[in-house]
Write an enzyme that holds these catalytic residues in place. Sequence first.
Site, PDB file in Angstrom:
ATOM      1  CG  PHE A 135     -98.487 -32.661   1.572  1.00  0.00           C
ATOM      2  CD1 PHE A 135     -98.281 -31.887   2.707  1.00  0.00           C
ATOM      3  CD2 PHE A 135     -97.954 -32.209   0.367  1.00  0.00           C
ATOM      4  CE1 PHE A 135     -97.568 -30.696   2.650  1.00  0.00           C
ATOM      5  CE2 PHE A 135     -97.241 -31.023   0.300  1.00  0.00           C
ATOM      6  CZ  PHE A 135     -97.044 -30.263   1.449  1.00  0.00           C
ATOM      7  CG  ASP A 220    -102.457 -34.656  -5.173  1.00  0.00           C
ATOM      8  OD1 ASP A 220    -101.508 -34.943  -5.931  1.00  0.00           O
ATOM      9  OD2 ASP A 220    -102.346 -33.863  -4.229  1.00  0.00           O
ATOM     10  CE  LYS A 249     -94.052 -34.472  -4.664  1.00  0.00           C
ATOM     11  NZ  LYS A 249     -93.007 -33.745  -3.962  1.00  0.00           N
TER      12      LYS A 249
HETATM   13  C1  LIG Z   1     -99.553 -35.561  -3.322  1.00  0.00           C
HETATM   14  C2  LIG Z   1     -98.979 -34.179  -3.349  1.00  0.00           C
HETATM   15  N1  LIG Z   1     -99.760 -33.153  -3.725  1.00  0.00           N
HETATM   16  C3  LIG Z   1     -99.298 -31.889  -3.787  1.00  0.00           C
HETATM   17  C4  LIG Z   1     -97.994 -31.596  -3.443  1.00  0.00           C
HETATM   18  C5  LIG Z   1     -97.506 -30.183  -3.513  1.00  0.00           C
HETATM   19  O1  LIG Z   1     -96.633 -30.035  -4.572  1.00  0.00           O
HETATM   20  P1  LIG Z   1     -95.690 -28.733  -4.670  1.00  0.00           P
HETATM   21  O2  LIG Z   1     -94.702 -28.816  -3.545  1.00  0.00           O
HETATM   22  O3  LIG Z   1     -95.066 -28.843  -6.025  1.00  0.00           O
HETATM   23  O4  LIG Z   1     -96.580 -27.536  -4.545  1.00  0.00           O
HETATM   24  C6  LIG Z   1     -97.147 -32.634  -3.040  1.00  0.00           C
HETATM   25  C7  LIG Z   1     -95.768 -32.348  -2.634  1.00  0.00           C
HETATM   26  O5  LIG Z   1     -95.115 -33.097  -1.970  1.00  0.00           O
HETATM   27  C8  LIG Z   1     -97.653 -33.948  -2.985  1.00  0.00           C
HETATM   28  O6  LIG Z   1     -96.889 -34.985  -2.614  1.00  0.00           O
END
Ligand SMILES: Cc1ncc(COP(=O)(O)O)c(C=O)c1O
Length: 393
Positions: A135, A220, A249
């Site tokens: 994700f 990420d 986050k």
């Molecule tokens: C690993 C990871 N990357 C990216 C995101 C996307 O973040 P945002 O919702 O702040 O755009 C999330 C959100 O849950 C995530 O868990």
Amino acid sequence: MTDWQELERKYLMNTFKRQPVTLVRGQGARVWDDQGKEYLDFVGGWAVNVLGHAHPEIVAAVSEQARTLIHTSNQFYTVPQIRLAELLIENSCFDKVFFCNSGAEANEGAVKLARRYGSLHLNGAYGVITALNSFHGRTLAMVAATGQPKFQQHYAPLPEGFVNVEYNNVEAIKRATGSETCAVMLEAVQGEGGVNVPADDYLKEVRSWCDEQGILLILDEIQTGMGRMGTLFAYQQSGIEPDIMTLAKGLAGGVPTGAFVAKDRVCVFAPGDHGSTFGGNPLACAAGYATLKFILENGVVENCSRVGKYLVAGLDRLSAKFEKIVEVRGRGLLVALEFSSDIAESVLKACLEEGLLLNVVKPNALRFMPPLIIGESEVDEAIGILERVLARA
Ligand SMILES: Cc1ncc(COP(=O)(O)O)c(C=O)c1O
């Protein structure tokens, strides 16, 4: 009394599967709804509230900054942005940071940086290999990067240049690598995909492959960073250093912000190549500085590691008692409990009634991502509620 949930249905787009609770206040690991009911918060704003709710250091920093200077623009230098940058860089293996506003945006920026690197150093290579079940966010490019068809359907055509391959399988990455590949982008532990922890040597093998091919490794750490894995960043446990890492986050303890950090040799943007109106905003950066400083100076990472093990031990005890639990997995305070059938939603609802907030990560799995400052007694309380609920389920 105002029916907020009715008003929400009237005025907001129907995108979130919300629980029937309107939260109005929080303190530490607890929140209260508009009826005055108290809950123990093991959702933590989806892994955002690393220091819990209304943390005095964040409240003080945000209040002071709001009185002083909320926003200018990146046409000027601002002090909170530079202070947060220094703290982040001095406590990681990276050399430079770019601030933005969310996780998706951080990943977009990281991919743009990798493509810019590809255009300069890899004969125009632009392709990014990502993992199935990953994700990476909701923008169009990050939907293409996110290896889950349910997020991709309905949005064709998606931006080109992303290949999704099996997670925890370096051979799949090798097979997908071509002359057009400029980077591999992975989560250190897949969060939204179900809390999937890869084999210990996976990231090392991916790192070696990237080095061999001269391509970049983007990690990420939007969900795993800021202490949640029991180290400040997850890469520190894997024996590798990525070229680029993305954060969001927990970065500012709840104030929306994101960032990507990179090694010097990869920092190939020139003025005008990338930008943001709000990114690095003084208010967000003051919150980020207070959050990171508190984490570094108050043993938050160590607490997370200790209490995370205590949580897993408690869940293992439940697993030994209830046959319907098939697996407990995770690291630090990012943990999942998997059931033999799709009962996660009904268990979540029963826990909600009993005053415990949880997250359904898959129809048969619950996810725990509480504030990193919780103690053993809060874990005992959560396990006690779960035990009562599972005895009835
Ligand atoms: C690993 C990871 N990357 C990216 C995101 C996307 O973040 P945002 O919702 O702040 O755009 C999330 C959100 O849950 C995530 O868990």
